[in-house]
Scaffold this active site. Structure first.
Site, PDB file in Angstrom:
ATOM      1  N   LYS A 167       0.855  -1.189   0.000  1.00 52.77           N
ATOM      2  CA  LYS A 167       0.000   0.000   0.000  1.00 52.77           C
ATOM      3  C   LYS A 167       0.890   1.237   0.000  1.00 52.77           C
ATOM      4  O   LYS A 167       1.904   1.280   0.702  1.00 52.77           O
ATOM      5  CB  LYS A 167      -0.895  -0.038   1.245  1.00 52.77           C
ATOM      6  CG  LYS A 167      -1.921   1.092   1.331  1.00 52.77           C
ATOM      7  CD  LYS A 167      -2.799   0.939   2.577  1.00 52.77           C
ATOM      8  CE  LYS A 167      -3.840   2.033   2.704  1.00 52.77           C
ATOM      9  NZ  LYS A 167      -4.688   1.889   3.916  1.00 52.77           N
ATOM     10  N   SER A 193      -9.709   1.829   3.128  1.00 52.02           N
ATOM     11  CA  SER A 193      -8.854   2.557   2.219  1.00 52.02           C
ATOM     12  C   SER A 193      -7.821   1.686   1.498  1.00 52.02           C
ATOM     13  O   SER A 193      -7.248   2.126   0.504  1.00 52.02           O
ATOM     14  CB  SER A 193      -8.106   3.656   2.976  1.00 52.02           C
ATOM     15  OG  SER A 193      -7.251   3.073   3.948  1.00 52.02           O
ATOM     16  N   SER A 241      -9.756  -0.441   7.410  1.00 50.61           N
ATOM     17  CA  SER A 241      -9.207  -0.354   6.047  1.00 50.61           C
ATOM     18  C   SER A 241      -8.463  -1.572   5.528  1.00 50.61           C
ATOM     19  O   SER A 241      -8.115  -1.602   4.351  1.00 50.61           O
ATOM     20  CB  SER A 241      -8.293   0.859   5.929  1.00 50.61           C
ATOM     21  OG  SER A 241      -9.072   2.002   5.722  1.00 50.61           O
TER      22      SER A 241
HETATM   23  N1  GLN Z   1     -13.100   4.279   6.538  1.00 48.07           N
HETATM   24  C1  GLN Z   1     -12.509   4.759   7.753  1.00 48.07           C
HETATM   25  C2  GLN Z   1     -12.095   6.203   7.569  1.00 48.07           C
HETATM   26  O1  GLN Z   1     -12.383   6.737   6.567  1.00 48.07           O
HETATM   27  C3  GLN Z   1     -11.328   3.896   8.142  1.00 48.07           C
HETATM   28  C4  GLN Z   1     -10.150   4.135   7.281  1.00 48.07           C
HETATM   29  C5  GLN Z   1      -8.959   3.326   7.685  1.00 48.07           C
HETATM   30  O2  GLN Z   1      -9.057   2.315   8.370  1.00 48.07           O
HETATM   31  N2  GLN Z   1      -7.804   3.814   7.285  1.00 48.07           N
HETATM   32  O3  GLN Z   1     -11.498   6.803   8.395  1.00 48.07           O
END
Ligand code: GLN
Length: 486
Positions: free
Chosen positions: A77, A152, A176
């Site tokens: 990532k 994400s 995420s």
């Molecule tokens: N969807 C959540 C957010 O937007 C979690 C994102 C994540 O785990 N990086 O913050």
């Protein structure tokens, strides 16, 4: 050779027995990327030449000189710093930023001899649940190209689902790793907070962020966790794991008690998801485990607390992107203040700006107690709910995501609808617990993930339980994109 049938462990075996060379393996994945990624869009950057150079170096060694994982490819990532390779975190503000060092997790993989295929797309600064907040490109779900891969770490999940790498690293602040794994039909593991060093992981919310594996099966998740876990002097919040992680071998769940979190089974949970989940519960029973519903009243407030704590930490962490030290700097401004203002205005996307504003607001002196203080107290209540539940149960279970993959654009206009995607995953981060998402079946032809949550540092047990269940569930479906290759 068919990349869709290869796990990383299998790659390792094939290299050890000399049935394939590292070069052949890297070429196989480069071919997959060339054939599928124009449609999937998982990669922001493919480091083809470096990968082939590394593979040739591995092939030149005698087998006895090689480390066990040497020559096995992996993708990362783009939130993870890679020495000499651009790291953008999905943000325009970091365009052109080339870190002078590796994140600790990356350094460990490099040291173990793994070969990096490239950097994967993500929501900007890991803020999002669909990868649509990337400053660069869309990533599409290999199961249905009109749908999101989740986020994400959507690039990581889509990459593994399309076999464009045998495995990948992602990060999880509120879901995420697990939510995109669920939406793309792969395994995703968020380790206990502190199990893996965050050094060199571009910070979003430092009290919640963890790096973890996205893989094709549970054994690979165990192997990858073992490679990256450990205490690190460069991250004072890291502890490592009590013991090295072994490849899980459990075949039953006899004597194990599973609590079904009632709060996650409400109306937000789609009927098709509920059906697959109930089938999985029947399989747990068949393996000798016991499932019972349990109530954790405070987890329902998880999203509300998270959307104060995470933006608060983000607003502070993102202050460093000022046009001076990293990435994008605006041209032709009159003075320093204007340079800051314009560099940030141009570099950050709308969701990141929204979070910075929320975070700055909730931390402002007059509102600190009303928002941040309350959210922290709620976080404590959630931690206590989990502690009580773990006095009665070995593991807690729920669907990973209340819905299957949604269509591109469906939730972009409504941030609250997007935030609800993480209903079942966010409380786990707030409590710092380990959790794994496992493909459990299909609903309307789309994958449904099962989440297993364990007590702090219970990774080995969690992986054993997940492995036993995985064998029983025998999820073998492949995404339709496989037809492009065959
Ligand atoms: N969807 C959540 C957010 O937007 C979690 C994102 C994540 O785990 N990086 O913050």
């Amino acid at each position: 050779m068919d990349a869709f049938s290869l796990t990383a462990l299998r790659c390792r075996e094939l290299l050890a027995s000399r049935e394939v060379s590292a070069t052949e393996l890297v070429r196989l994945y480069l071919d997959q990327i060339a054939a599928l990624d124009p449609q999937v869009g998982a990669y922001l950057l493919v480091t083809q030449e470096e990968a082939l150079r590394r593979a040739a170096a591995v092939d030149a060694k005698r087998p006895a000189e090689r480390k066990p994982w040497e020559g096995v490819p992996i993708a990362l990532k783009d939130v993870l710093c890679t020495e000499g390779v651009e790291t953008t975190c999905g943000s325009k503000i970091l365009k052109g930023y080339v870190p002078p060092y590796d994140a600790t997790a990356v350094a460990k993989l490099r040291e173990a001899g793994l070969i990096f295929l490239g950097k994967l797309n993500m929501d900007e600064f890991a803020m999002g649940s669909s990868t649509e907040n990337s400053g660069y490109q869309l990533t599409r779900n290999p199961w249905d190209l009109e749908r999101v891969p989740g986020g994400s770490s959507g690039g990581s999940a889509a990459c593994v689902a399309a076999a464009e790498a045998p495995w990948a690293l992602g990060t999880d602040t509120g879901g995420s790793i697990r939510q995109p794994a669920s939406l793309c039909g792969v395994v995703g593991l968020k380790p206990t907070y502190g199990a893996v060093s965050r050094y060199g992981l571009v910070a979003f919310a430092s009290s919640l962020d963890q790096i973890g594996p996205l893989t094709r099966d549970v054994k690979d998740a165990a192997a990858l966790l073992d490679l990256i876990a450990g205490r690190d002097p460069m991250d004072s919040t890291s502890l490592g794991l009590p013991q090295p992680i072994a490849i899980p071998r459990a075949t039953d769940l006899v004597g194990k008690r599973f609590g079904i979190i009632g709060e996650f089974m409400g109306d937000a949970c789609e009927a098709g998801v509920r059906e697959v989940f109930n089938d999985a519960v029947a399989h747990i029973h068949a393996l000798g485990g016991v499932c019972e519903e349990v109530s954790l009243p405070s987890v329902a407030k998880g999203i509300a607390a998270y959307y104060i704590i995470a933006p608060a930490e983000a607003s502070s962490n993102l202050a460093r992107f000022d046009g001076v030290r990293y990435g994008h700097r605006t041209a032709g401004t009159e003075n320093l203040f204007e340079m800051y203002l314009r560099s940030r205005s141009e570099g950050f996307g709308p969701e990141v700006k929204r979070r910075i504003m929320i975070g700055t607001y909730v931390l402002s002196a007059g509102y600190y107690e009303a928002y941040y203080g309350q959210a922290q107290r709620t976080r404590t209540l959630i931690i206590e709910d989990f502690q009580r539940a773990f006095a009665r149960f070995d593991y807690l279970i729920s669907p990973t995501s209340p819905t299957v993959a949604f269509t591109i654009g469906e939730r972009t206009e409504d941030p609250l609808a997007m935030y609800l995607s993480d209903l079942c995953t966010i409380p786990v981060n707030l409590a710092g617990l380990p959790a794994i998402s496992l493909p459990a079946g299909l609903s309307r032809g789309l994958p449904v993930g099962l989440q297993l949550i364990g007590p702090h540092f219970s990774e080995q047990g969690l992986l054993e339980a997940a492995h036993a269940l995985e064998q029983r569930l025998a999820f073998r479906a492949l995404p339709p994109i496989v037809e492009v290759i065959r």
